[in-house]
Design a protein around this motif. Structure first.
Motif, short mmCIF file in Angstrom:
data_model
loop_
_atom_site.label_atom_id
_atom_site.label_comp_id
_atom_site.label_asym_id
_atom_site.label_seq_id
_atom_site.Cartn_x
_atom_site.Cartn_y
_atom_site.Cartn_z
N PHE A 115 36.21 39.25 47.71
CA PHE A 115 37.42 38.52 48.67
C PHE A 115 38.53 39.75 48.41
N THR A 116 39.31 39.84 49.44
CA THR A 116 40.44 40.42 48.98
C THR A 116 41.63 39.84 49.83
N ALA A 117 42.84 39.23 48.87
CA ALA A 117 43.52 38.43 49.41
C ALA A 117 44.71 39.62 49.89
N VAL A 118 45.42 39.26 51.01
CA VAL A 118 46.54 39.94 51.38
C VAL A 118 47.70 39.44 51.96
N THR A 119 48.49 39.86 51.47
CA THR A 119 50.06 39.20 51.56
C THR A 119 50.37 38.86 53.03
N GLY A 120 50.62 37.65 53.22
CA GLY A 120 51.02 37.03 54.51
C GLY A 120 52.61 36.73 54.37
N THR A 121 52.97 35.64 54.48
CA THR A 121 54.37 35.28 54.37
C THR A 121 54.84 34.72 52.94
N GLY A 122 53.87 34.59 51.94
CA GLY A 122 54.30 34.46 50.70
C GLY A 122 54.00 35.72 49.93
N THR A 123 54.56 35.81 48.58
CA THR A 123 54.33 36.80 47.55
C THR A 123 53.21 36.72 46.77
N ILE A 124 52.26 37.20 46.74
CA ILE A 124 51.20 37.17 45.93
C ILE A 124 51.21 38.10 44.58
N SER A 125 50.52 37.38 43.45
CA SER A 125 50.43 38.43 42.08
C SER A 125 49.13 38.05 41.43
N GLY A 126 48.47 39.10 40.86
CA GLY A 126 47.15 38.46 40.37
C GLY A 126 46.00 39.15 40.58
N THR A 127 44.97 38.73 40.15
CA THR A 127 43.68 39.12 40.68
C THR A 127 43.36 38.87 42.13
N THR A 128 43.93 39.96 43.12
CA THR A 128 43.65 39.75 44.78
C THR A 128 42.39 40.23 44.98
N THR A 129 41.53 41.08 44.22
CA THR A 129 40.26 41.57 44.92
C THR A 129 39.16 41.42 43.87
N GLY A 130 37.95 41.00 44.45
CA GLY A 130 36.96 40.66 43.66
C GLY A 130 36.06 39.40 43.91
N SER A 131 34.90 39.13 43.19
CA SER A 131 34.19 38.05 43.53
C SER A 131 34.89 36.70 43.29
N LEU A 132 36.04 36.62 42.32
CA LEU A 132 36.58 35.45 42.06
C LEU A 132 38.09 35.83 42.08
N LEU A 133 38.76 35.37 42.86
CA LEU A 133 40.26 35.60 42.97
C LEU A 133 41.24 34.43 42.14
N ASP A 134 42.23 34.86 41.42
CA ASP A 134 43.16 34.15 40.40
C ASP A 134 44.35 34.89 40.43
N PHE A 135 45.28 34.26 41.68
CA PHE A 135 46.69 34.85 41.49
C PHE A 135 47.44 33.68 41.82
N THR A 136 48.79 34.13 41.76
CA THR A 136 49.89 33.20 41.96
C THR A 136 50.60 33.54 43.37
N MET A 137 51.36 32.53 43.98
CA MET A 137 52.17 32.96 45.17
C MET A 137 53.62 31.97 44.97
N THR A 138 54.44 32.98 45.32
CA THR A 138 55.93 32.67 45.27
C THR A 138 56.56 32.77 46.63
N GLY A 139 57.97 32.43 46.82
CA GLY A 139 58.54 32.76 47.90
C GLY A 139 59.33 31.68 48.77
N TRP A 140 58.80 30.38 48.36
CA TRP A 140 59.44 29.09 49.08
C TRP A 140 60.85 29.09 49.07
N THR A 141 61.45 28.84 50.04
CA THR A 141 63.01 28.57 50.11
C THR A 141 63.45 27.07 50.22
N GLY A 142 62.30 26.28 50.06
CA GLY A 142 62.23 24.71 49.97
C GLY A 142 60.94 24.14 50.42
N THR A 143 60.83 22.67 50.61
CA THR A 143 59.43 22.32 51.14
C THR A 143 58.98 23.18 52.40
N GLY A 144 57.82 23.43 52.34
CA GLY A 144 57.36 24.10 53.49
C GLY A 144 56.21 24.84 53.15
#
Length: 332
Positions: A115-144
């Protein structure tokens, strides 16, 4: 009347002050569109790895082939629901933890191997390529909602395995939780892929007019090799003789592929074949049992025959003549 002393007790009231505990929750709000590979052909033997990048599928390794169909990249939507002021989804350090991994597959489709995770509207950081992905997402400005995109690599087993073809799936999960909790819940989605047997063609025999004996005079003789039976007939000149050995034959090919699917047969040259004997030539008008778009029989096997006609004159140079015809089969 007697009076006793009066004692007054002062009750101290202490006011407790503090901040309310605000929380946020993260959920997978949807995966749409889902991953799709369109149609592919498996290899004759061995595994083929197909790589889906955005809306393109290519062969990364192996002998299979891409055929056609719609290719889609998955878009994953993660929702943060928060409260308080400021909204807890915006508080620094509050982030979603996401895991992506393979679950199961059907037929010749294997488990997604990368798998390869690609940035969309959120900001991702961590293991974003491999057979098992484990990463974080930030960028919310409120509920949404925020999104990330997924590209994948999918192995497909070869024809030698005998696995099921047709519409198959390879399922994976997307789980989410509040970091640092390890996610264990979320959504699952089935990648779609249509797998065909490899389209193969094997030559059984060449087109041969055998050996002809012409006379030094007389009219032209027409020599025909039947495209269905391989039988040779000679007309137009009684003095033109066809010897029994070597035996004449039609060109014959065996085509195998996915039953009930359409494919195309093409020939080069598209017109007559020119056979050469040094500087001398003979033109062959070909006849075929099948050409253009065809439907593979339910057996998955088709026999193709090619015959031809030549004209032999009393002046036709003696010798051995030969030429080439290229036959190509492709899935539609």
């Amino acid at each position: 009347m007697s009076r006793g002393p009066i004692r007054l007790a002062l009750l101290g009231l202490v006011g407790a002050t503090g901040h309310p505990a605000f929380a946020q929750t993260y959920t997978v709000n949807g995966i749409s569109p889902i991953t799709a590979y369109g149609e592919v052909a498996s290899a004759v033997s061995g595994t083929t790895v197909f790589a889906q990048t955005n809306t393109t599928v290519t062969v990364q390794s192996g002998g299979g082939a891409r055929i056609k169909g719609t290719v889609r990249r998955a878009t994953v939507t993660i929702r943060c629901a928060g409260s308080g002021s400021p909204n807890s989804c915006t508080v620094a350090g509050n982030r979603a933890r996401i895991r992506v991994g393979a679950l199961s597959s059907t037929g010749r489709a294997g488990l997604i191997q990368e798998f390869t995770a690609v940035t969309g509207t959120g900001t991702i950081s961590g293991t974003t390529t491999g057979s098992l992905l484990d990463f974080t997402m930030t960028g919310w400005t409120g509920t949404g909602n925020l999104t990330f995109l997924l590209d994948t690599k999918l192995p497909v087993a070869g024809d030698d395995t005998g696995g099921a073809t047709g519409a198959q799936t390879s399922t994976y999960y997307v789980y989410v939780a509040k970091d640092p909790t390890i996610p264990t819940t979320g959504s699952t989605v089935a990648t779609t892929i249509t797998i065909r047997r490899p389209l193969q063609m094997a030559k059984v025999s060449d087109l041969s007019f055998g050996t002809l004996v012409r006379q030094p005079s007389g009219t032209a003789g027409s020599v025909v090799v039947n495209n269905s039976t391989g039988a040779r007939t000679i007309t137009g000149n009684a003095n033109l003789i066809g010897l029994p050995s070597p035996a004449p034959s039609r060109a014959q090919f065996t085509i195998t592929g996915e039953p009930s699917t359409t494919y195309a047969i093409s020939y080069s040259p598209t017109g007559n074949i020119v056979m050469s004997n040094g500087a001398s030539t003979l033109s062959v008008t070909t006849s075929k049992t099948a050409t253009g778009n065809q439907t593979m029989p339910a057996s998955g096997t088709l026999t193709l025959g090619v015959g031809g006609t030549i004209s032999v004159l009393s002046t036709t140079a003696r010798g051995q003549y030969s030429g080439n015809l290229t036959v190509t089969v492709t899935y539609n």
